[in-house]
Write an enzyme that holds these catalytic residues in place. Sequence first.
Site, PDB file in Angstrom:
ATOM      1  N   LYS A 289       3.031  -6.584 -21.183  1.00 16.69           N
ATOM      2  CA  LYS A 289       1.609  -6.308 -21.381  1.00 16.69           C
ATOM      3  C   LYS A 289       1.250  -6.269 -22.878  1.00 16.69           C
ATOM      4  O   LYS A 289       2.145  -6.203 -23.744  1.00 16.69           O
ATOM      5  CB  LYS A 289       1.247  -4.986 -20.686  1.00 16.69           C
TER       6      LYS A 289
ATOM      7  N   TYR B  34      -5.539  -8.688 -10.534  1.00 16.84           N
ATOM      8  CA  TYR B  34      -5.467  -7.299 -10.058  1.00 16.84           C
ATOM      9  C   TYR B  34      -6.538  -7.011  -8.996  1.00 16.84           C
ATOM     10  O   TYR B  34      -6.937  -5.856  -8.818  1.00 16.84           O
ATOM     11  CB  TYR B  34      -5.607  -6.336 -11.232  1.00 16.84           C
TER      12      TYR B  34
ATOM     13  N   THR C 116       5.298   3.888 -12.813  1.00 13.91           N
ATOM     14  CA  THR C 116       4.032   3.420 -13.383  1.00 13.91           C
ATOM     15  C   THR C 116       3.593   4.281 -14.568  1.00 13.91           C
ATOM     16  O   THR C 116       3.149   3.768 -15.592  1.00 13.91           O
ATOM     17  CB  THR C 116       2.934   3.449 -12.293  1.00 13.91           C
TER      18      THR C 116
ATOM     19  N   ASN D  73       1.334   0.584 -20.261  1.00 14.79           N
ATOM     20  CA  ASN D  73       2.657   0.884 -19.697  1.00 14.79           C
ATOM     21  C   ASN D  73       3.630  -0.287 -19.767  1.00 14.79           C
ATOM     22  O   ASN D  73       4.542  -0.400 -18.948  1.00 14.79           O
ATOM     23  CB  ASN D  73       2.542   1.492 -18.299  1.00 14.79           C
TER      24      ASN D  73
ATOM     25  N   HIS E 121       4.333  -5.315 -16.243  1.00 10.72           N
ATOM     26  CA  HIS E 121       3.953  -5.452 -14.835  1.00 10.72           C
ATOM     27  C   HIS E 121       5.114  -6.107 -14.113  1.00 10.72           C
ATOM     28  O   HIS E 121       5.779  -6.980 -14.671  1.00 10.72           O
ATOM     29  CB  HIS E 121       2.711  -6.344 -14.675  1.00 10.72           C
TER      30      HIS E 121
ATOM     31  N   GLU F 246       1.885 -14.383  -7.217  1.00 12.29           N
ATOM     32  CA  GLU F 246       1.708 -14.139  -8.658  1.00 12.29           C
ATOM     33  C   GLU F 246       2.347 -15.245  -9.496  1.00 12.29           C
ATOM     34  O   GLU F 246       1.803 -15.631 -10.546  1.00 12.29           O
ATOM     35  CB  GLU F 246       2.293 -12.777  -9.027  1.00 12.29           C
TER      36      GLU F 246
HETATM   37  P1  ATP Z   1       1.818  -3.037 -12.312  1.00 10.66           P
HETATM   38  O1  ATP Z   1       1.062  -3.553 -11.116  1.00 10.66           O
HETATM   39  O2  ATP Z   1       1.051  -3.167 -13.597  1.00 10.66           O
HETATM   40  O3  ATP Z   1       3.204  -3.581 -12.360  1.00 10.66           O
HETATM   41  P2  ATP Z   1       2.524  -0.712 -10.879  1.00 10.66           P
HETATM   42  O4  ATP Z   1       2.818  -1.664  -9.758  1.00 10.66           O
HETATM   43  O5  ATP Z   1       3.621   0.197 -11.311  1.00 10.66           O
HETATM   44  O6  ATP Z   1       2.036  -1.483 -12.151  1.00 10.66           O
HETATM   45  P3  ATP Z   1      -0.016  -0.238  -9.647  1.00 10.66           P
HETATM   46  O7  ATP Z   1      -0.227   0.851  -8.670  1.00 10.66           O
HETATM   47  O8  ATP Z   1       0.083  -1.647  -9.128  1.00 10.66           O
HETATM   48  O9  ATP Z   1       1.249   0.140 -10.536  1.00 10.66           O
HETATM   49  O10 ATP Z   1      -1.207  -0.152 -10.709  1.00 10.66           O
HETATM   50  C1  ATP Z   1      -1.503  -1.250 -11.579  1.00 10.66           C
HETATM   51  C2  ATP Z   1      -1.792  -0.720 -12.944  1.00 10.66           C
HETATM   52  O11 ATP Z   1      -2.985   0.092 -12.882  1.00 10.66           O
HETATM   53  C3  ATP Z   1      -0.720   0.209 -13.504  1.00 10.66           C
HETATM   54  O12 ATP Z   1       0.255  -0.499 -14.227  1.00 10.66           O
HETATM   55  C4  ATP Z   1      -1.498   1.152 -14.388  1.00 10.66           C
HETATM   56  O13 ATP Z   1      -1.671   0.611 -15.692  1.00 10.66           O
HETATM   57  C5  ATP Z   1      -2.850   1.223 -13.705  1.00 10.66           C
HETATM   58  N1  ATP Z   1      -2.907   2.444 -12.886  1.00 10.66           N
HETATM   59  C6  ATP Z   1      -2.325   2.656 -11.702  1.00 10.66           C
HETATM   60  N2  ATP Z   1      -2.585   3.881 -11.227  1.00 10.66           N
HETATM   61  C7  ATP Z   1      -3.384   4.467 -12.152  1.00 10.66           C
HETATM   62  C8  ATP Z   1      -4.000   5.726 -12.276  1.00 10.66           C
HETATM   63  N3  ATP Z   1      -3.870   6.667 -11.322  1.00 10.66           N
HETATM   64  N4  ATP Z   1      -4.743   5.962 -13.377  1.00 10.66           N
HETATM   65  C9  ATP Z   1      -4.897   5.039 -14.336  1.00 10.66           C
HETATM   66  N5  ATP Z   1      -4.323   3.812 -14.281  1.00 10.66           N
HETATM   67  C10 ATP Z   1      -3.577   3.527 -13.213  1.00 10.66           C
HETATM   68 MG    MG Z   2       1.450  -3.107  -9.124  1.00  6.83          MG
END
Ligand code: ATP
Ligand code: MG
Length: 137
Positions: A9, A49, A91, A112, A115, A126
Amino acid sequence: MEQTLSIIKPDAVAKNVVGQILARFEAADLRIAATKKTRLSRVDAEAFYAIHAERPFFKDLVDFMISGPVVVTVLEGNDAMAKNRDLMGATNPAEAEAGTIRADFADSIDANAVHGSDSVENAKIEIAFFFAEREIY
Ligand code: ATP
Ligand code: MG
């Protein structure tokens, strides 16, 4: 061989730790089948997303993902999807296990670092979002 999609990212690209993150994948026996640096448009990030479109953090997530260039990689290997998720950590980096990419390189739940596809089925979607078949070896 299973494939999965990784995105380094904008925060991690800005920190100049792309090579360190890619090295972790290789050290875990994942092969780089394709990789490129690119910058997502708002339309791209919203589509990528789309599953989170109704979540309160959606706009922040999209704003962050388009804030700078990203490095998109197809990883290949045994259990590539789950293995990449293990390497990434939770996450929220505050909850990520020591030694994971997010524990070591991420600053917040928004910034973070990485992804990773969350299922083999989503990985296929994807990967096709970013790469033509002739770009993956
Ligand atoms: P990614 O999809 O980016 O790999 P992930 O699968 O660990 O991350 P997801 O639940 O898919 O997490 O959420 C996508 C992204 O949205 C996260 O990487 C994070 O940056 C953001 N995100 C998720 N949950 C929250 C939350 N509760 N508050 C703020 N941002 C969030
Ligand atoms: Mg995710």
